[in-house]
Design a protein around this motif. Structure first.
Motif, PDB file in Angstrom:
ATOM      1  N   ALA A 646      53.328  -3.179  85.047  1.00 30.73           N
ATOM      2  CA  ALA A 646      52.063  -2.574  84.633  1.00 30.73           C
ATOM      3  C   ALA A 646      51.180  -2.280  85.841  1.00 30.73           C
ATOM      4  O   ALA A 646      50.579  -1.202  85.943  1.00 30.73           O
ATOM      5  CB  ALA A 646      51.330  -3.499  83.659  1.00 30.73           C
ATOM      6  N   LEU A 647      51.111  -3.235  86.776  1.00 32.01           N
ATOM      7  CA  LEU A 647      50.278  -3.032  87.967  1.00 32.01           C
ATOM      8  C   LEU A 647      50.822  -1.898  88.832  1.00 32.01           C
ATOM      9  O   LEU A 647      50.056  -1.114  89.405  1.00 32.01           O
ATOM     10  CB  LEU A 647      50.180  -4.329  88.769  1.00 32.01           C
ATOM     11  N   ASP A 648      52.153  -1.812  88.947  1.00 38.06           N
ATOM     12  CA  ASP A 648      52.741  -0.696  89.696  1.00 38.06           C
ATOM     13  C   ASP A 648      52.394   0.637  89.037  1.00 38.06           C
ATOM     14  O   ASP A 648      52.052   1.620  89.711  1.00 38.06           O
ATOM     15  CB  ASP A 648      54.265  -0.846  89.775  1.00 38.06           C
ATOM     16  N   LEU A 649      52.483   0.672  87.712  1.00 39.53           N
ATOM     17  CA  LEU A 649      52.187   1.910  86.985  1.00 39.53           C
ATOM     18  C   LEU A 649      50.714   2.284  87.123  1.00 39.53           C
ATOM     19  O   LEU A 649      50.374   3.467  87.294  1.00 39.53           O
ATOM     20  CB  LEU A 649      52.571   1.748  85.510  1.00 39.53           C
ATOM     21  N   ILE A 650      49.845   1.282  87.062  1.00 36.17           N
ATOM     22  CA  ILE A 650      48.416   1.542  87.249  1.00 36.17           C
ATOM     23  C   ILE A 650      48.161   2.087  88.651  1.00 36.17           C
ATOM     24  O   ILE A 650      47.441   3.083  88.835  1.00 36.17           O
ATOM     25  CB  ILE A 650      47.591   0.254  87.013  1.00 36.17           C
ATOM     26  N   ASP A 651      48.776   1.454  89.645  1.00 41.01           N
ATOM     27  CA  ASP A 651      48.594   1.888  91.033  1.00 41.01           C
ATOM     28  C   ASP A 651      49.069   3.326  91.216  1.00 41.01           C
ATOM     29  O   ASP A 651      48.395   4.144  91.858  1.00 41.01           O
ATOM     30  CB  ASP A 651      49.366   0.954  91.967  1.00 41.01           C
ATOM     31  N   GLU A 652      50.234   3.654  90.655  1.00 45.11           N
ATOM     32  CA  GLU A 652      50.757   5.019  90.754  1.00 45.11           C
ATOM     33  C   GLU A 652      49.850   6.008  90.030  1.00 45.11           C
ATOM     34  O   GLU A 652      49.544   7.087  90.533  1.00 45.11           O
ATOM     35  CB  GLU A 652      52.167   5.094  90.153  1.00 45.11           C
ATOM     36  N   SER A 653      49.433   5.626  88.842  1.00 47.25           N
ATOM     37  CA  SER A 653      48.685   6.565  87.999  1.00 47.25           C
ATOM     38  C   SER A 653      47.305   6.848  88.555  1.00 47.25           C
ATOM     39  O   SER A 653      46.797   7.972  88.415  1.00 47.25           O
ATOM     40  CB  SER A 653      48.568   6.007  86.574  1.00 47.25           C
ATOM     41  N   LEU A 654      46.693   5.864  89.181  1.00 45.98           N
ATOM     42  CA  LEU A 654      45.343   6.066  89.695  1.00 45.98           C
ATOM     43  C   LEU A 654      45.321   6.949  90.938  1.00 45.98           C
ATOM     44  O   LEU A 654      44.253   7.328  91.407  1.00 45.98           O
ATOM     45  CB  LEU A 654      44.670   4.722  89.996  1.00 45.98           C
ATOM     46  N   THR A 655      46.510   7.302  91.467  1.00 49.72           N
ATOM     47  CA  THR A 655      46.556   8.289  92.545  1.00 49.72           C
ATOM     48  C   THR A 655      46.467   9.702  91.993  1.00 49.72           C
ATOM     49  O   THR A 655      46.295  10.656  92.747  1.00 49.72           O
ATOM     50  CB  THR A 655      47.862   8.161  93.356  1.00 49.72           C
ATOM     51  N   GLU A 656      46.593   9.844  90.673  1.00 43.98           N
ATOM     52  CA  GLU A 656      46.545  11.157  90.038  1.00 43.98           C
ATOM     53  C   GLU A 656      45.091  11.542  89.740  1.00 43.98           C
ATOM     54  O   GLU A 656      44.190  10.702  89.729  1.00 43.98           O
ATOM     55  CB  GLU A 656      47.326  11.130  88.712  1.00 43.98           C
ATOM     56  N   GLN A 657      44.909  12.815  89.442  1.00 48.75           N
ATOM     57  CA  GLN A 657      43.601  13.282  88.959  1.00 48.75           C
ATOM     58  C   GLN A 657      43.592  13.102  87.451  1.00 48.75           C
ATOM     59  O   GLN A 657      44.026  13.967  86.688  1.00 48.75           O
ATOM     60  CB  GLN A 657      43.394  14.742  89.313  1.00 48.75           C
ATOM     61  N   LEU A 658      43.103  11.956  87.012  1.00 43.62           N
ATOM     62  CA  LEU A 658      43.119  11.620  85.597  1.00 43.62           C
ATOM     63  C   LEU A 658      41.780  11.953  84.947  1.00 43.62           C
ATOM     64  O   LEU A 658      40.734  11.892  85.597  1.00 43.62           O
ATOM     65  CB  LEU A 658      43.397  10.124  85.417  1.00 43.62           C
TER      66      LEU A 658
END
Length: 947
Positions: A646-658
């Protein structure tokens, strides 16, 4: 003879060229936008950059014509694709496309002959996706630079395509470079403003030349050092704009002329034929096709050739592949502005006649929009209205909805000024308005669409034309929904106008939209009724895509009955598969994943989410649907205790323009995990950031409740029970709190942990709906925390064991151990404490582990931590600092997959895949993907049989 003194020296732009070269080498940068006023040298800068690229690089150039809003939609990208055809050949281009009968064949007739004509229903996003695929596939073998000049003149459709590419580019060897004048396009300024936070976009804003640089340019222009005082005088007047420096370099010290007059001096002493052709070209706009000048001029072939050669020799016009463009648009502007109004009108009329004479219905590139522009400027309104109607049809065939709407609006503007308008377009005003509504609906042009729908509904008689009125109501409902306004009234009105005994696709679509609206309003009974009716219509008509959406909405409406909901989603999947429509499948999965996560079916939810991410990649809608799926995936992983993932996914996702809501949801997951792992400061920081992102709108309400739950938990952990009580009391007393009962149950469980609070938890719990096993488990915790009895805690433990949420299970085991100790059951308490400690150790939930240890110490019980074994991974040789995720990416790089293909395999975005590839290359010291794959094999970073 006076000619434009083109400066061969390139002065004062070393820093900007260096920045472009840096962006080209930087794998995390995919776009550079160069802003500057006319004459600043943007095009020269780009030209200097591209000429310094290696011979392996493919440079594709597209230019927005001056009248592109009245030209062929997507004009700069059409140029890019045609350049690509010339570079590769149509056979190679077809090989780069993933499908037969590509949507791009609408643009390229030669591609249609090779790969088949486009499907009639191929949509705009598919067209955009194919262009993205072609560029990225080419960039796998050779670096690609796409140059888009004069974006301030871009048509609406070109800006939409540009926005799509900027949001989806994932290939490291593909760079977009665009030039524009900020003052000349408000829509483009808004687009650029939204890109400032995008880490993949660099913005260059070259400054005017300095006094010294002006001196160097003058020396190069004159072939000698300028006279004393000339540099200061020309610097002052030119303001450092290179084009103006060129113009002023020919003037004497005492020339008071305006700069526009100096630019007009370029045509001084031109032969009459050349001067007449220059004026015609200025009215035609830049660039202009040779065929159009040939048709519109009064010169014979020989005289035309001499005039063109004269203008090119003087550097007033530059030759292109099919015609000419002005050396600089400011020269064109000066010539055009110098014309008398009667001259302009006469030349516009001549161009309109020439364009009309060249009309060929079989030629998709025939610039009918330009005909409308010139006819309107010439005062030939009948021809202008007819051409505008044709241009709208042409834009519709290309999926250019914004441009279609604009051409239709011109038809409406001219309608009352052209008595025979209805005859010329073979339609009445109401039909034109209906087309405006449809184009606005398809293009997301909300305000204009609603305004046109209002006018059209005022003209239509629903008794005589119920289907016509129903369609307008349906489109207006969709437009209102896009603006977050209520659309129930329009949908209800549309449904009333459609006969129930005659199944139509429109009736089914209206019913489906009504069902979705009722679900989110909390009317699950009405939603179930409408969704069932939509399914009946779909099955009668064999409309599988509609059936899939209907079943999905039935699943949403029946979410409280999880078995029934899942059965409906199974049917939705079957219908979406039968429809062979990835977009419909994506819609189904979006709602299914939300339902499964709410029901506690986390493992099944993750499978559905991954299927949805694949569908999002297949339909090029990851930017649109990806954030929702990533949030649901993270929530499922968090609940399952798979916190490292979950933390890896959060870290990856927060690099996106969400979107703000998605980012807030991810931060709330991070706050939960951080708090459980003993980092209250990090939890509070994430919660505070999430709070700043959450609006007061209805879509954010459930996340506001989650936020309050986390904030209260943080306060309790930090020894501030009074602060926690204030948060909980304020939240539970909100009027709409029971609408979001899935989120309220965790809040109520936290409330029950506080003894001194002015809330009757038992009464509140009795009135709150319980519709999922997760609701049941939280209710059991609330009951146990209030009663502190061992049987109540046993019920909570059993509930959490059933839904497989290890952290909540461990917390309930700790509560059970305390209750058992109070009852004197030490053996039972010991067993519960050991399991709680083991779970806390596996989760690295230090706060919970400390609480278990403290309780064991007070009770005099010995508990051991979780066992640890050395895994094979621990014995693996050095991986150069590559993370497990980066090793997964490297395996796929070694197999030759593109970033987009890697993203689909690993269920991440293309941008995230690109970031991983860049990090891998850096850690391995590799310059290319091939070198990285070779290094992986050489250092045995993964078994060779994986390839």
């Amino acid at each position: 003879m006076v000619s434009v003194p083109v400066c061969g020296a390139f002065v004062g732009r070393a820093a900007e060229v260096s920045a472009l070269q840096s962006a080209y080498a930087d794998t995390s940068t995919h776009t550079v936008l160069i802003a500057g006023e006319a004459g600043l040298g943007k095009s020269r800068l780009v030209s200097e950059f591209t000429t310094r690229l290696g011979t392996d690089a493919v440079v594709l150039v597209g230019r927005c014509p001056e009248f592109s809003r009245d030209g062929v939609p997507y004009a700069p990208f059409l140029s890019v694709l045609r350049s690509l055809v010339r570079e590769l050949g149509v056979t190679r281009l077809a090989e780069l496309l993933p499908v037969a009968r590509p949507a791009l064949s609408r643009w390229l007739p030669e591609l249609a002959a090779q790969a088949g004509s486009a499907d009639a229903e191929s949509d705009r996003i598919r067209l955009f996706g194919e262009i993205l695929t072609v560029l990225e596939q080419l960039a796998l073998t050779r670096p690609v630079v796409v140059v888009l000049e004069d974006l301030h003149w871009s048509d609406d459709s070109s800006r939409e395509l540009l926005s799509f590419l900027l949001a989806n580019l994932a290939q490291r060897d593909l760079l977009l470079v665009g030039t524009y004048r900020p003052a000349d396009s408000e829509p483009l300024r808004r687009l650029v403003g939204g890109l400032r936070r995008n880490p993949g976009v660099r913005l260059l804003d070259p400054a005017p030349l300095t006094r010294h640089e002006v001196g160097r340019q003058l020396a190069a222009l004159l072939g000698r050092e300028p006279e004393p005082g000339a540099v200061a005088r020309i610097f002052e007047r030119s303001k450092g704009i290179p084009l103006f420096v060129e113009a002023l370099s020919r003037s004497s010290d005492n020339t008071p002329a305006e700069l526009s007059d100096l630019l007009l001096d370029y045509q001084a002493s031109l032969p009459p034929d050349a001067e007449a052709l220059l004026r015609l070209a200025a009215v035609a706009g830049s660039p202009v096709q040779h065929a159009l000048l040939e048709s519109a001029t009064e010169l014979d072939e020989a005289a035309l050739e001499r005039a063109v050669r004269e203008l090119i020799d003087r550097q007033l016009l530059l030759a292109t592949e099919t015609g000419y463009e002005f050396r600089h648009v400011l020269i064109r502007d000066a010539v055009y502005d110098h014309l008398l109004p009667i001259e302009r009108k006469r030349l516009h009329a001549r161009l309109a006649l020439a364009l009309h004479a060249r009309r060929d219905p079989r030629d998709d590139d025939w610039p009918i929009g330009q005909l409308a522009h010139h006819a309107c400027a010439a005062g030939d309104l009948p021809r202008a209205i007819e051409a505008s109607w044709g241009a709208a049809a042409n834009a519709a065939s290309m999926g250019a909805h914004s441009d279609r709407r604009r051409h239709l609006d011109r038809v409406l503007e001219l309608w009352d000024r052209v008595p025979e308008a209805a005859v010329l377009v073979a339609a009445d005003r109401l039909t034109v308005l209906e087309q405006v509504v449809e184009a606005s609906y398809l293009g997301g042009i909300v305000d204009r669409g609603i305004e046109a729908a209002d006018e059209a509904l005022g003209m239509v008689d629903p008794d005589r034309s119920p289907l016509r009125a129903a369609q307008l109501h349906y489109h207006r409902a969709g437009l209102k929904n896009q603006s977050s306004n209520g659309c129930d009234d329009d949908l209800t009105e549309a449904l009333a106008l459609l006969p129930a005994h005659t199944p139509t696709v429109l009736r089914g679509e209206v019913l489906a939209e009504l069902a979705a609206t009722r679900v989110f309003r909390g009317d699950t009974g009405g939603a179930e009724r409408d969704a069932r009716a939509a399914v009946e219509v779909a099955e009668q008509l064999g409309a599988q895509a509609l059936a899939a959406r209907g079943y999905a909405y039935l699943g949403l409406a029946c979410a409280a009955r999880s078995d029934t909901a899942l059965a409906y989603f199974d049917k939705a999947h079957a219908a979406a598969t039968a429809a062979a429509d990835p977009q419909t499948l994506l819609t189904v999965v979006l709602w299914e994943s939300a339902t499964l996560v709410a029901a506690g079916e986390y493992t099944v939810a993750i499978e559905a989410i991954q299927q949805g991410i694949r569908a999002a990649h297949a339909t090029f809608r990851f930017v649109e649907a990806g954030p929702i799926l990533l949030v649901k995936w993270t929530q499922a992983l968090t609940a399952l205790g798979r916190w490292s993932e979950a933390l890896d996914l959060i870290d990856e996702s927060l690099t996106e323009q969400l979107p703000p809501l998605s980012k807030a949801a991810l931060l709330l997951c991070h706050a939960r995990i951080a708090l459980a792992q003993g980092n209250a400061a990090a939890a509070a920081s994430s919660a505070d950031t999430a709070a700043s992102l959450l609006s007061d709108g209805p879509w954010a309400r459930r996340y506001q409740v989650q936020l309050r739950t986390i904030q209260a938990d943080i306060a309790i952990t930090s020894g501030q029970p009074r602060r926690a009580a204030e948060i909980l009391t304020a939240t539970l007393h909100a009027d709409d709190i029971t609408v979001h009962h899935h989120e309220v149950w965790p809040l109520l469980a936290v409330t029950a942990r506080i003894g001194d609070i002015a809330i009757d938890v038992d009464s509140f719990a009795a009135a709150l709906p319980v519709t999922t096993p997760v609701d049941v488990a939280y209710r059991a915790v609330a009951t146990a925390a209030r009663s502190e009895s061992a049987p109540a805690w046993d019920a909570a433990v059993s509930s959490w064991r059933a839904v497989r949420q290890p952290y909540e299970l461990a917390r309930s085991l700790l509560g059970s151990a305390g209750a058992e100790l109070a009852a004197g059951n030490r053996a039972t308490a010991h067993t519960a404490l050991r399991e709680a400690a083991d779970l806390a150790g596996q989760l690295a939930a230090s706060t919970l582990a400390d609480a278990a240890s403290q309780l064991a110490d007070r009770a005099g019980l010995a508990i051991d931590g979780p066992s640890r074994t050395v895994t094979a991974a621990a014995a693996r040789p050095s991986t150069f600092g590559l993370t497990p995720r980066e090793l997964d990416v490297l395996r796929l790089v070694a197999k030759g997959l593109s970033n987009r293909q890697i993203a689909a395999e690993l269920f991440i975005s293309g941008n995230t895949a690109g970031v991983h590839v860049s990090r891998i290359l850096t850690k391995l010291g590799a310059a290319t993907r091939t070198e990285a794959a070779a290094a992986a094999l050489r250092h045995r970073l993964f078994p060779t049989d994986e390839h």
